[in-house]
Write a protein that holds these residues in place. Structure first.
Motif, short mmCIF file in Angstrom:
data_model
loop_
_atom_site.label_atom_id
_atom_site.label_comp_id
_atom_site.label_asym_id
_atom_site.label_seq_id
_atom_site.Cartn_x
_atom_site.Cartn_y
_atom_site.Cartn_z
N UNK A 180 0.84 -1.19 0.00
CA UNK A 180 0.00 0.00 0.00
C UNK A 180 0.88 1.24 0.00
N UNK A 181 0.51 2.20 -0.85
CA UNK A 181 1.28 3.42 -0.94
C UNK A 181 0.60 4.49 -0.07
N UNK A 182 0.57 4.23 1.24
CA UNK A 182 -0.12 5.16 2.12
C UNK A 182 0.82 5.82 3.12
N UNK A 197 3.06 15.36 2.20
CA UNK A 197 2.07 15.54 3.25
C UNK A 197 1.16 14.34 3.27
N UNK A 198 1.00 13.72 4.42
CA UNK A 198 0.13 12.56 4.59
C UNK A 198 -1.06 12.95 5.45
N UNK A 199 -2.27 12.65 4.96
CA UNK A 199 -3.49 13.02 5.66
C UNK A 199 -4.37 11.79 5.86
N UNK A 200 -4.74 11.53 7.09
CA UNK A 200 -5.67 10.44 7.39
C UNK A 200 -7.09 10.98 7.27
N UNK A 202 -11.49 10.44 7.00
CA UNK A 202 -12.55 9.64 7.62
C UNK A 202 -12.70 8.30 6.89
N UNK A 203 -13.00 7.26 7.66
CA UNK A 203 -13.14 5.95 7.05
C UNK A 203 -11.83 5.22 6.84
N UNK A 204 -10.76 5.73 7.42
CA UNK A 204 -9.44 5.10 7.40
C UNK A 204 -8.76 5.16 6.03
N UNK A 205 -9.25 5.98 5.13
CA UNK A 205 -8.52 6.22 3.88
C UNK A 205 -7.35 7.16 4.17
N UNK A 227 -0.58 12.81 -6.16
CA UNK A 227 -1.52 12.56 -5.07
C UNK A 227 -1.94 11.10 -5.16
N UNK A 228 -1.91 10.40 -4.02
CA UNK A 228 -2.28 8.99 -3.97
C UNK A 228 -3.30 8.79 -2.86
N UNK A 229 -4.46 8.29 -3.24
CA UNK A 229 -5.50 7.95 -2.26
C UNK A 229 -5.51 6.43 -2.10
#
Length: 437
Positions: A180-182, A197-200, A202-205, A227-229
């Motif tokens: 996973x590229x998170x 910049x990493x942003x958590x 809602x819903x754990x995405x 940008x990667x979701x």
């Protein structure tokens, strides 16, 4: 093989033809004194990054689908690929849009993005709908629909908002377990000035936005903003933009890519991508690659031992690392920072006679040792790299490398690395590596 398998693994996920024998590539690279494992990060950043890079670089060679190239239509000759592409889909939308907003050659999608010609792709249609007002110049697309072995789908447009042509692509894929590229990439291995910049959500995405460059070394080239979701079920939507009409080989047309970080994030967050995942199958787990071992010690254990085997008196400036097999640390002996990296892998004992150890010195315990020194293949002028590369009879390979800089792509901080070759050999041959669990 051992030290370049991650890029190969990422490309293999998409079924791309770039999945060459990574073992042979790594062996050849190491034999020439090239860098070891750090290429996994330059693959910027993970699995979906490799998908997009492979798609754009390969042009019409697209994993898992049939790519259709789009070129501007001749005003006097209708483009057969663009005729009635989306009549049914957009009749209702077109009737509700203000046609006065359309401008250009008259073939507009109704939201300000004027088309010269378009691939017959629903995914591409969504991409151009989501772009701000501008003009589509050319593009490519590949849909997963009807291709049961497809692992990803993508659309790409050369787009001009009036301030210079740029390239924008979107790719959809499913991540394998552990890929996973998170997370943000390891910036110590990226070109100076790269931000993340990493942003958590809602819903754990998780949304990751990276502002960097196409090339991670000192070559000039376009900026690559990404940008990667990543969703909890492993769906990944990635958008890339470059400030040039091509990812590679074309001069830049503007200072920065056209979309802001917020706009790029909004692009991947659009709910319009959701329906395409029904045509993208779940990705089966890949078999273990050579040099990997599910029983590898943790990254924390490798880092702790690395600190112990390095010379005493070094001040840790910047500890970091990527995974359990690769770690790096920046240290300073009071005369300038030194970037030190370690590769720890377990090979099949049958592979210890690999050609890269053909001229190795064999130590009393059977360990093969190769010492390499030379100019770094990345970074600025004056970069020096020293490596002590070892493999034990049971297949345990430990390679320790030092640079005369404080990061992989950063300027020199001193004339030579702050850890001598003898000290690197001592670190790599320390018996405690064999005991690490």
């Amino acid at each position: 093989m051992p030290f370049e398998d991650d890029l190969g693994a990422a490309l293999r996920q998409t079924g791309d033809t770039f999945s060459t024998d990574s073992r042979a590539l790594a062996a050849a690279g190491l034999a020439q004194g090239r860098s070891l494992r750090r290429r996994r990060t330059v693959a910027v950043v993970g699995t979906v990054a490799a998908v997009a890079a492979a798609v754009v670089t390969a042009g019409l060679v697209v994993p898992g689908g049939s790519a259709r190239e789009m070129r501007p239509a001749n005003p006097s000759t209708p483009d057969p690929t663009s005729s009635r592409i989306d009549n049914d889909q957009h009749k209702e939308n077109d009737s509700s849009k203000d046609k006065d907003k359309d401008k250009g050659d008259g073939n507009s999608d109704g939201n300000g993005a004027t088309l010269g010609g378009a691939p017959q792709s629903e995914l591409f249609t969504v991409l151009r709908q989501l772009l701000p007002e501008g003009r589509i110049l050319s593009g490519l697309a590949s849909d997963a629909e009807g291709t049961p072995n497809a692992g990803a789908t993508f659309a790409q447009a050369v787009w001009d908002d009036g301030n210079g042509a740029s390239t924008i692509s979107v790719s959809l894929s499913r991540a394998q377990a552990g890929q996973r590229q998170d997370e943000c990439p390891d910036l110590a291995l990226m070109k100076p000035g790269t931000t993340c910049k990493r942003t958590e959500l809602p819903g754990e995405a998780v949304l990751v936005v990276i502002k960097g460059w196409e090339y991670q070394d000192n070559r000039t080239g376009p900026k690559d903003w990404r940008a990667i979701l990543t969703t909890p079920d492993g769906r990944q939507i990635q958008a890339d933009e470059w400030n040039a009409p091509a990812q590679k080989g074309k001069p830049t047309t503007r200072e920065n890519p056209p979309l802001s970080a917020a706009q790029l994030g909004d692009l991947v967050l659009s709910a319009q991508w959701d329906r395409f995942f029904s045509d993208i199958p779940e990705t089966p787990a890949q078999p273990s690659q050579p040099g990997t071992d599910p029983g590898m010690p943790s990254a924390a254990k490798i880092m702790a031992l690395l600190k112990d085997v390095l010379p005493q008196g070094l001040k840790v400036v910047e500890p970091a690392g990527q995974d359990a097999g690769y770690q790096h640390i920046t240290v300073d002996d009071g005369h300038g920072a030194t970037f030190v990296e370690i590769d720890f892998q377990r090979w099949d004992p049958a592979d210890v006679d690999d050609p890269i150890f053909a001229k190795a010195t064999v130590l009393s315990d059977g360990t093969k040792l190769v010492k390499r020194s030379g100019a770094g293949d990345k970074g600025g002028a004056g970069i020096v790299r020293w490596t002590a590369d070892t493999i034990r009879p049971d297949g345990l390979r430990v390679a320790v490398t030092a640079f005369n800089s404080d990061g992989y792509h950063r300027p020199v901080t001193r004339k030579a690395p702050g850890v001598s070759m003898d000290e690197l050999v001592k670190a790599a041959t320390d018996p405690r590596w064999a005991e690490l669990k």
